[in-house]
Design a protein around this motif. Structure first.
Motif, mmCIF file in Angstrom:
data_model
loop_
_atom_site.group_PDB
_atom_site.id
_atom_site.type_symbol
_atom_site.label_atom_id
_atom_site.label_comp_id
_atom_site.label_asym_id
_atom_site.label_seq_id
_atom_site.Cartn_x
_atom_site.Cartn_y
_atom_site.Cartn_z
ATOM 1 N N ILE A 11 -7.136 20.421 42.923
ATOM 2 C CA ILE A 11 -7.788 19.113 42.894
ATOM 3 C C ILE A 11 -8.456 18.838 41.548
ATOM 4 C CG2 ILE A 11 -9.953 19.985 43.875
ATOM 5 C CD1 ILE A 11 -8.342 16.547 44.530
ATOM 6 N N LYS A 12 -8.984 19.883 40.894
ATOM 7 C CA LYS A 12 -9.646 19.683 39.604
ATOM 8 C C LYS A 12 -8.652 19.281 38.527
ATOM 9 C CE LYS A 12 -13.579 22.757 40.459
ATOM 10 N NZ LYS A 12 -14.311 23.971 40.020
ATOM 11 N N VAL A 13 -7.452 19.857 38.586
ATOM 12 C CA VAL A 13 -6.408 19.481 37.623
ATOM 13 C C VAL A 13 -5.991 18.030 37.868
ATOM 14 C CG1 VAL A 13 -4.087 19.967 36.770
ATOM 15 C CG2 VAL A 13 -5.590 21.853 37.394
ATOM 16 N N ARG A 14 -5.840 17.640 39.139
ATOM 17 C CA ARG A 14 -5.463 16.253 39.454
ATOM 18 C C ARG A 14 -6.509 15.278 38.928
ATOM 19 N NH1 ARG A 14 -4.237 17.894 44.771
ATOM 20 N NH2 ARG A 14 -5.678 16.433 45.715
ATOM 21 N N LEU A 15 -7.768 15.619 39.131
ATOM 22 C CA LEU A 15 -8.842 14.744 38.671
ATOM 23 C C LEU A 15 -8.830 14.626 37.148
ATOM 24 C CD1 LEU A 15 -11.361 13.049 39.127
ATOM 25 C CD2 LEU A 15 -12.710 15.167 39.209
ATOM 26 N N ALA A 16 -8.672 15.753 36.448
ATOM 27 C CA ALA A 16 -8.648 15.722 34.987
ATOM 28 C C ALA A 16 -7.435 14.957 34.476
ATOM 29 C CB ALA A 16 -8.646 17.151 34.436
ATOM 30 N N ALA A 17 -6.285 15.101 35.155
ATOM 31 C CA ALA A 17 -5.068 14.403 34.736
ATOM 32 C C ALA A 17 -5.227 12.893 34.883
ATOM 33 C CB ALA A 17 -3.875 14.896 35.559
ATOM 34 N N VAL A 18 -5.840 12.453 35.977
ATOM 35 C CA VAL A 18 -6.006 11.008 36.164
ATOM 36 C C VAL A 18 -7.070 10.471 35.204
ATOM 37 C CG1 VAL A 18 -7.772 11.009 38.001
ATOM 38 C CG2 VAL A 18 -6.071 9.203 37.929
ATOM 39 N N ARG A 19 -8.034 11.300 34.818
ATOM 40 C CA ARG A 19 -8.996 10.881 33.781
ATOM 41 C C ARG A 19 -8.282 10.648 32.455
ATOM 42 N NH1 ARG A 19 -14.133 14.919 34.898
ATOM 43 N NH2 ARG A 19 -15.233 13.561 36.353
ATOM 44 N N CYS A 20 -7.374 11.553 32.144
ATOM 45 C CA CYS A 20 -6.594 11.424 30.921
ATOM 46 C C CYS A 20 -5.739 10.160 30.974
ATOM 47 C CB CYS A 20 -5.724 12.667 30.734
ATOM 48 S SG CYS A 20 -4.792 12.693 29.191
ATOM 49 N N LEU A 21 -5.117 9.929 32.113
ATOM 50 C CA LEU A 21 -4.295 8.732 32.292
ATOM 51 C C LEU A 21 -5.151 7.469 32.151
ATOM 52 C CD1 LEU A 21 -1.312 8.023 33.048
ATOM 53 C CD2 LEU A 21 -2.144 7.698 35.380
ATOM 54 N N LEU A 71 -10.437 9.167 43.806
ATOM 55 C CA LEU A 71 -10.226 7.753 44.139
ATOM 56 C C LEU A 71 -10.866 6.833 43.102
ATOM 57 C CD1 LEU A 71 -10.774 7.651 48.024
ATOM 58 C CD2 LEU A 71 -8.624 7.393 46.781
ATOM 59 N N VAL A 72 -12.065 7.177 42.661
ATOM 60 C CA VAL A 72 -12.758 6.343 41.666
ATOM 61 C C VAL A 72 -11.952 6.278 40.380
ATOM 62 C CG1 VAL A 72 -14.790 6.205 40.165
ATOM 63 C CG2 VAL A 72 -15.080 6.668 42.603
ATOM 64 N N MET A 73 -11.504 7.437 39.890
ATOM 65 C CA MET A 73 -10.764 7.461 38.639
ATOM 66 C C MET A 73 -9.387 6.830 38.789
ATOM 67 S SD MET A 73 -11.481 8.140 35.599
ATOM 68 C CE MET A 73 -13.054 8.849 36.022
ATOM 69 N N ALA A 74 -8.725 7.072 39.930
ATOM 70 C CA ALA A 74 -7.402 6.489 40.148
ATOM 71 C C ALA A 74 -7.493 4.968 40.252
ATOM 72 C CB ALA A 74 -6.783 7.068 41.416
ATOM 73 N N SER A 75 -8.505 4.468 40.951
ATOM 74 C CA SER A 75 -8.652 3.013 41.089
ATOM 75 C C SER A 75 -9.065 2.366 39.774
ATOM 76 C CB SER A 75 -9.660 2.672 42.198
ATOM 77 O OG SER A 75 -10.898 3.322 41.992
ATOM 78 N N SER A 76 -9.820 3.084 38.940
ATOM 79 C CA SER A 76 -10.160 2.572 37.604
ATOM 80 C C SER A 76 -8.899 2.411 36.768
ATOM 81 C CB SER A 76 -11.126 3.524 36.893
ATOM 82 O OG SER A 76 -12.369 3.579 37.549
ATOM 83 N N THR A 77 -8.012 3.399 36.859
ATOM 84 C CA THR A 77 -6.743 3.341 36.128
ATOM 85 C C THR A 77 -5.876 2.203 36.659
ATOM 86 O OG1 THR A 77 -6.876 5.753 35.912
ATOM 87 C CG2 THR A 77 -4.786 4.724 35.347
ATOM 88 N N LEU A 78 -5.874 2.048 37.979
ATOM 89 C CA LEU A 78 -5.085 0.993 38.599
ATOM 90 C C LEU A 78 -5.534 -0.388 38.118
ATOM 91 C CD1 LEU A 78 -2.766 0.743 40.609
ATOM 92 C CD2 LEU A 78 -4.450 0.566 42.439
ATOM 93 N N CYS A 79 -6.838 -0.551 37.887
ATOM 94 C CA CYS A 79 -7.354 -1.826 37.353
ATOM 95 C C CYS A 79 -6.644 -2.193 36.057
ATOM 96 C CB CYS A 79 -8.861 -1.724 37.097
ATOM 97 S SG CYS A 79 -9.878 -1.724 38.571
ATOM 98 N N ASN A 80 -6.444 -1.199 35.187
ATOM 99 C CA ASN A 80 -5.792 -1.454 33.905
ATOM 100 C C ASN A 80 -4.301 -1.719 34.067
ATOM 101 O OD1 ASN A 80 -8.247 -1.087 32.651
ATOM 102 N ND2 ASN A 80 -7.870 1.037 32.088
ATOM 103 N N LEU A 81 -3.661 -1.015 34.995
ATOM 104 C CA LEU A 81 -2.221 -1.215 35.209
ATOM 105 C C LEU A 81 -1.923 -2.577 35.830
ATOM 106 C CD1 LEU A 81 -2.148 1.890 34.641
ATOM 107 C CD2 LEU A 81 -0.328 2.022 36.321
ATOM 108 N N LEU A 82 -2.946 -3.223 36.389
ATOM 109 C CA LEU A 82 -2.745 -4.532 37.015
ATOM 110 C C LEU A 82 -3.120 -5.687 36.097
ATOM 111 C CD1 LEU A 82 -3.992 -3.716 40.619
ATOM 112 C CD2 LEU A 82 -1.677 -4.377 39.960
ATOM 113 N N LEU A 83 -3.413 -5.374 34.842
ATOM 114 C CA LEU A 83 -3.677 -6.441 33.873
ATOM 115 C C LEU A 83 -2.415 -7.272 33.668
ATOM 116 C CD1 LEU A 83 -5.855 -4.418 31.363
ATOM 117 C CD2 LEU A 83 -6.618 -6.394 32.700
ATOM 118 N N GLU A 84 -2.596 -8.517 33.277
ATOM 119 C CA GLU A 84 -1.504 -9.485 33.229
ATOM 120 C C GLU A 84 -0.341 -9.047 32.336
ATOM 121 O OE1 GLU A 84 0.743 -12.740 31.523
ATOM 122 O OE2 GLU A 84 -0.917 -11.769 30.455
ATOM 123 N N PHE A 85 -0.646 -8.339 31.241
ATOM 124 C CA PHE A 85 0.401 -7.954 30.282
ATOM 125 C C PHE A 85 1.043 -6.604 30.599
ATOM 126 C CE2 PHE A 85 -3.875 -7.144 28.559
ATOM 127 C CZ PHE A 85 -3.877 -5.762 28.578
#
Length: 673
Positions: free
Chosen positions: A398-408, A443-457
């Motif tokens: 789980i720690k690797v997953r969390l760090a990977a999504v932070r990087c993403l 979830l917090v980090m994944a949803s933060s990343t998702l916010c950026n992936l849903l930008l208009e461009f």
């Protein structure tokens, strides 16, 4: 036949071992003090390095008797000391041993022993306490249950090098919370431990430095006072810088770098200090090189990530030192071949190190790329980097997953990466899978990343929409965790920007008006701001505005009124007035404002307000209401003139802010046309 012969043999051996252990315990009850002493000494020799024998002694009840003898003032000093030595040896066994000792109340007994004036006994008790407290199974709060213990330990620091070593080691392992940091601080820990930073004993210097590290971690109060302490006329940070020199042992260099990092992050040292840029940062980069041990590389990378996490300049400097970005790529190349490892213990150790190395590398990459576009590009172009991140998102650890999504998440701040690497590797797919039964941190980090992936461009926006993400995001807005509510509504806001009518209606339908208005009254200002942003994006484009207001207009106007009447910050009221301006741009929706005199009075009030950020959207609203090219404009102009809007517009044409004066002039032209 052979099988039948083996069973009695095993029983007899076990009986023999138990009988031998029982003999050691029985001797502790001998009426002759000398025989008891000899029995304790023999027990000491029997359990040294023998975990099985230690366990036998504990099971057979040696601990309560040893503690009894240790606490008896009638026992000789030598006997009491030897009891402490045996207890220490028992504590150096398994974690179960520690649990048994703690359950037998060894800690209060040893604390009591520290009141003895004899140094040899004090040292034996402290050594045992050290062994017990450094175990991860010992509740550290037991050090703080009796308020007289810490002051007494402080007073013992001057007794000998051993008392200094054991006490500082206890403190460095038992300072886990802000309350514990403050407790030690208020009992003069900085003043008492600072002189030990220049002790002739390496172990004392090391553990004293570790005390400074744990006390200052994320604690502004302690960090600020650290630099007021003097060590032979020097500030502690100057001593730590010397400890980072290359001729010092690696553990000392790392510990000193941690101290300066923590003091700096907590506000005790300026980020631009030479202690940081010329000493600490280069030292931590050195720790990341492949010449260092695996544990050192992990610790170095994680500490460096923490140091540079919030400072753009340090991120730029770090990215240029010793090809750090490329150096971290080696963290993913260990072990070279797991399948070739047959030793189970070694396999477990190597897998542990593999997880720790990847986690540390992802963390440092995330920190490096959090602000600078060039650094993000450099990271993304590192060999197989995106493949490694995608793989990290599905790691079992789980720690690797969390760090990977932070990087993403860090890389997702780049428009270029969203349009290239993220699209090419379809990172949205493993990202979406993270939302299945993940802890809140992920979830917090994944949803933060998702916010950026849903930008208009973002090219990922369309396939994410088709994956049914709207329901997921709407469920996040109902979460107890404020950060998840913010991210859920933020992602919906991004999704609604310039979206087609179908998407907007789906958002409203999935979210529900009840939940939307619940979010508009959320106690978290950020949640409220993002909800207003969502509403503003939904109420854009005239046909969309009119349709949404036709079905939800009454509720929306009630919510707008409540926010404008409440005690809210300027930013919240500005967003709310922008929503009114959007509503005023609708063909039929503007009637919700024109037929509401109370709302018109509020718009009038904010046009004359002393803050241009509120005056501007209020003026925009009026400009939209009286626009000449729309049906019914004359009637609306007449009503607003009668309510005094024309006079206010005339005054605003003379406003010092050019945007406000221009908007007022544009509105005035509608009256003159």
């Amino acid at each position: 036949m052979s099988c039948l012969l083996e069973a009695p043999l095993r029983i007899s051996v076990l009986s023999e071992v138990t009988a031998t252990s029982r003999h050691y315990v029985d001797r502790l009850f001998d009426p002759d003090p000398q025989k008891v002493l000899q029995g304790v000494i023999d027990m000491k020799n029997a359990v040294i390095g023998n975990n099985k024998q230690k366990a036998n002694m504990i099971v057979l009840g040696a601990v309560p008797r040893l503690l009894y003898l240790l606490q008896q003032t009638s026992s000789s000093l030598e006997l009491r000391t030897e009891c402490a030595v045996v207890l220490n040896s028992l504590a150096m066994g398994t974690e179960n041993n520690i649990k048994s000792l703690v359950d037998c109340h060894i800690i209060p007994a040893l604390f009591q022993g520290l009141l003895c004036p004899e140094l040899v006994f004090i040292e034996a008790c402290l050594r045992c306490l050290r062994t017990v407290f450094i175990s991860p199974v010992t509740p550290v709060q037991l050090l703080y249950t009796e308020r007289t213990v810490i002051p007494h330990l402080m007073s013992l620091l001057t007794r000998s090098l051993r008392t200094q070593e054991y006490i500082t080691q206890i403190f460095s392992h038992c300072c886990k919370t802000s309350a514990q940091q403050i407790f030690l601080f208020r009992h003069a820990a900085l003043k008492n431990i600072a002189p030990l930073l220049t002790s002739p004993s390496y172990k004392v210097r090391l553990h004293a430095a570790k005390c400074f590290a744990v006390m200052t971690y994320q604690n502004t109060l302690v960090a600020i006072y650290v630099e007021d302490v003097r060590v032979d006329g020097e500030r502690p940070s100057q001593v730590f810088v010397r400890m980072m020199q290359r001729d010092q042992p690696i553990e000392m260099q790392l510990t000193a770098a941690k101290c300066v990092t923590y003091i700096c992050r907590a506000g005790g040292i300026n980020m631009s200090s030479n202690h940081i840029t010329l000493k600490t940062l280069p030292c931590l980069v050195r720790m990341c090189s492949k010449e260092r041990l695996l544990e050192e590389r992990v610790e170095g990378a994680e500490t460096l990530a923490y140091l540079i996490e919030e400072d753009k300049q340090l991120q730029r400097i770090a990215s240029t030192v010793d090809n750090l970005v490329g150096m971290l790529a080696d963290y993913f190349k260990y072990p070279t071949s797991v399948s070739a490892i047959t030793d189970i213990k070694r396999l477990d150790r190597d897998l542990k190190h593999t997880h720790e190395l990847r986690q540390a590398a992802f963390k440092l990459y995330a920190a490096l790329g959090s602000n600078d576009e060039d650094i993000r590009k450099k990271i993304a172009e590192t060999e197989n980097m995106m493949d490694r991140i995608v793989s990290g998102l599905s790691e079992s650890n789980i720690k690797v997953r969390l760090a990977a999504v932070r990087c993403l998440h860090s890389l997702s701040r780049s428009v270029q990466q969203l349009r290239t690497s993220f699209h090419d590797h379809a990172v949205w797919k493993p990202l979406m899978q993270l939302f299945q039964n993940a802890p809140d941190e992920v979830l917090v980090m994944a949803s933060s990343t998702l916010c950026n992936l849903l930008l208009e461009f973002s090219p990922s926006k369309e396939p994410i929409l088709q994956s049914g993400v709207i329901e997921l995001l709407c469920s996040l807005t109902q979460h107890d965790n404020p950060a998840l509510r913010v991210n859920g509504i933020w992602a919906l806001m991004n999704m609604a920007f310039q979206a087609d009518q179908k998407v907007k209606l789906e958002i409203l339908q999935s979210l529900g008006t009840e939940q939307l208005f619940r979010l508009l009254s959320d106690s978290d200002t950020t949640v409220l701001m993002k909800t207003l942003g969502l509403l503003r994006n939904l109420l854009s484009t005239r046909p969309h505005i009119d349709q949404i207001m036709s079905s939800h207009g009454t509720e929306i106007m009630q919510a707008v009124k409540a926010i404008l009447e409440a005690e809210q910050c300027v930013e919240v009221k500005e967003q709310t007035l922008c929503i009114l301006a959007n509503i005023a741009d609708g063909c039929t929706a503007k009637e919700f404002i024109m037929t509401n005199d109370d709302m018109l009075q509020k718009i009038n009030f904010y046009m004359g307000y002393s803050n241009v950020n509120l005056q501007l959207p209020a003026t925009f609203c009026v400009s939209n209401l009286i626009w000449n090219e729309e049906d019914g404009s004359q009637e609306r102009q007449d009503k607003l003139r009668d309510m005094g809007f024309l006079e206010i517009l005339h005054k605003l044409t003379q406003a010092s802010d050019p945007s406000l004066s221009d908007r007022a002039k544009t509105a005035m032209q509608q009256y003159l046309a």
